[in-house]
Design an enzyme around this catalytic site. Sequence first.
Site, PDB file in Angstrom:
ATOM      1  N   LYS A  87      55.253 -32.673  -2.375  1.00 43.50           N
ATOM      2  CA  LYS A  87      54.984 -33.315  -1.081  1.00 43.50           C
ATOM      3  C   LYS A  87      55.270 -32.309   0.024  1.00 43.50           C
ATOM      4  CE  LYS A  87      59.449 -35.743  -1.371  1.00 43.50           C
ATOM      5  NZ  LYS A  87      60.090 -37.095  -1.352  1.00 43.50           N
ATOM      6  N   LYS A 130      49.634 -37.843   2.631  1.00 48.77           N
ATOM      7  CA  LYS A 130      50.842 -38.553   2.207  1.00 48.77           C
ATOM      8  C   LYS A 130      51.008 -39.783   3.095  1.00 48.77           C
ATOM      9  CE  LYS A 130      55.669 -38.236   1.005  1.00 48.77           C
ATOM     10  NZ  LYS A 130      55.831 -39.668   1.330  1.00 48.77           N
ATOM     11  N   GLU A 173      49.387 -46.910  -2.729  1.00 51.92           N
ATOM     12  CA  GLU A 173      50.248 -47.201  -1.580  1.00 51.92           C
ATOM     13  C   GLU A 173      49.752 -48.449  -0.871  1.00 51.92           C
ATOM     14  OE1 GLU A 173      53.594 -45.017   0.324  1.00 51.92           O
ATOM     15  OE2 GLU A 173      52.328 -44.509  -1.392  1.00 51.92           O
ATOM     16  N   ARG A 210      57.781 -49.846  -6.124  1.00 51.02           N
ATOM     17  CA  ARG A 210      58.542 -48.815  -6.816  1.00 51.02           C
ATOM     18  C   ARG A 210      59.975 -49.272  -7.071  1.00 51.02           C
ATOM     19  NH1 ARG A 210      60.231 -43.149  -4.093  1.00 51.02           N
ATOM     20  NH2 ARG A 210      61.981 -42.729  -5.466  1.00 51.02           N
TER      21      ARG A 210
END
Length: 536
Positions: free
Chosen positions: A405, A231, A279, A251
Amino acid sequence: MKAFTQLFTRLDESNRTNDKVAAMRGYFAEAEPRSAAWALWFLMGNKLRAPVKTKMLREWASQLSEFPLWMVEECYSHVGDLAETLALILPVGKGGGEELPLWQLVEERVMALADWDGPLQFPLVRAAWSTLSSSERFVYNKLITGGFRVGVSRTLVTRALAEHAGIERAVMEHRLMGAWRPSAEAFERLLSEEDDGEASAAQPYPFFLAYPLEGAPADLGEPADWRAEWKWDGIRAQLIKRQGQVMLWSRGEEMIAERFPEVTTLAARLPEGTVLDGELMAWRDGRPLSFAVLQTRIGRTKLTPKVLKEAPAAFLAYDCLEFNGRDQRETPLRVRSALLHKAVAPLCSEHAESSILLADGVAFQNWEDLTKLREKSRERGVEGLMLKRWESPYRVGRVKGDWWKWKVDPYSVDAVLVAAQSGHGRRSGLFTDYTFALWKDTELVSFAKAYSGLTDAEIARVDRWVRQHTVSKHGPVRVVEPELVFELHFEGIAESSRHKSGLAVRFPRIARWREDKPAAEADSIGTVRALLRTSD
């Protein structure tokens, strides 16, 4: 304007989801398209840039109400919301003025204020104040101060508009993505029944969001059914190559291509009709740099060679949403991963220091192995792990079951409350925004601000305490006696020359009220620096 004010009031006063949706659906059904477009724009969380200085508004309100300026400031300090304060102290309007539709008020009476210097704005603002009711004046004040926001989520707005239009919510969510300016034509396009399934060249897809893992990973079933990924702590984004153009959307639906030229330049070599989810990271020598480094790229209008050298960036791609111009979101993750490799791997092999990288999966045989790997997350500069079901489609929004997550435990310190400020909306009459400090030798140094984590009952108790233990006031901020201690949690730490403590933390929030601990036993700046060293 009356209809929009009534909508705002109904949304603000209701805690029931169905009531909120019904209120918005009713408004969209009755409002003319141009006004409905502006209402939707505001409901989606957009704001106008404040055309009037708040200092001027307080002075004008003092003049019209015949209250001395110090009394206006006292009222502001007590209420905690300038728009509400002005609406309360101004004399009752004479009424009888022209009823303006929302679009006209916004475009001709709010945005037009920016064309005039401060003193010349006064007659225009005074005229609006005199003809609006108290509740309308409150909304108008919110608009001209740039502080307008409504207590309703984007999900509910999308649901209400989709129900009004009679189309699927996922389709509406997609239509609402990206930049658009309020207009009758834009609103009518949103409601159109025609949908050829093809997105416009620049339009991103709605993001699929993961839920925090609620139990043990073994509860998810067989490890072989799941893909594990690190992550990453960066900016979630979609990289788009359509019709020979490259777009990069955050986002938050902001076009950020010009801030990451090394990424978009290389993205021009992606196959036509490609959309990648991934990302944006500050990246050097195969490792992520801290989010604080990435922040030096955010908000800059000009990227100097020095900034590009000190904060090199890369896009770590972990999903393929469109390939060869075809929407792949309904295909399983296993298939999308193969397409992702096909699209990105050639760029990685051609460039030793590629700015577009494949976010490889984390290999593991069983949940015990993965648990041990997670414990080393901070050593790798990541926040933990993502768990994604191999057979999962790419869904819209936050949906339980397919993506989880699994973050490492947050950092934790005990800090002293040193200042408080009133909140917004329903909390505008309560002190809910807090400033916390840590010890540096014998001095308390401001360290972080937080406003979430307490229950309503605890907020009420802290509010009473703040009012009884205020030692000085600075506008709406009250400095308090340094007595209360709270445990704070946060996700990341970085050096910062902009903060008095020399440190900046990510996502600080209140974990609990430490009523068992005196202020003298709170943590120090040195405690946080020790945490920073262990995370490097």
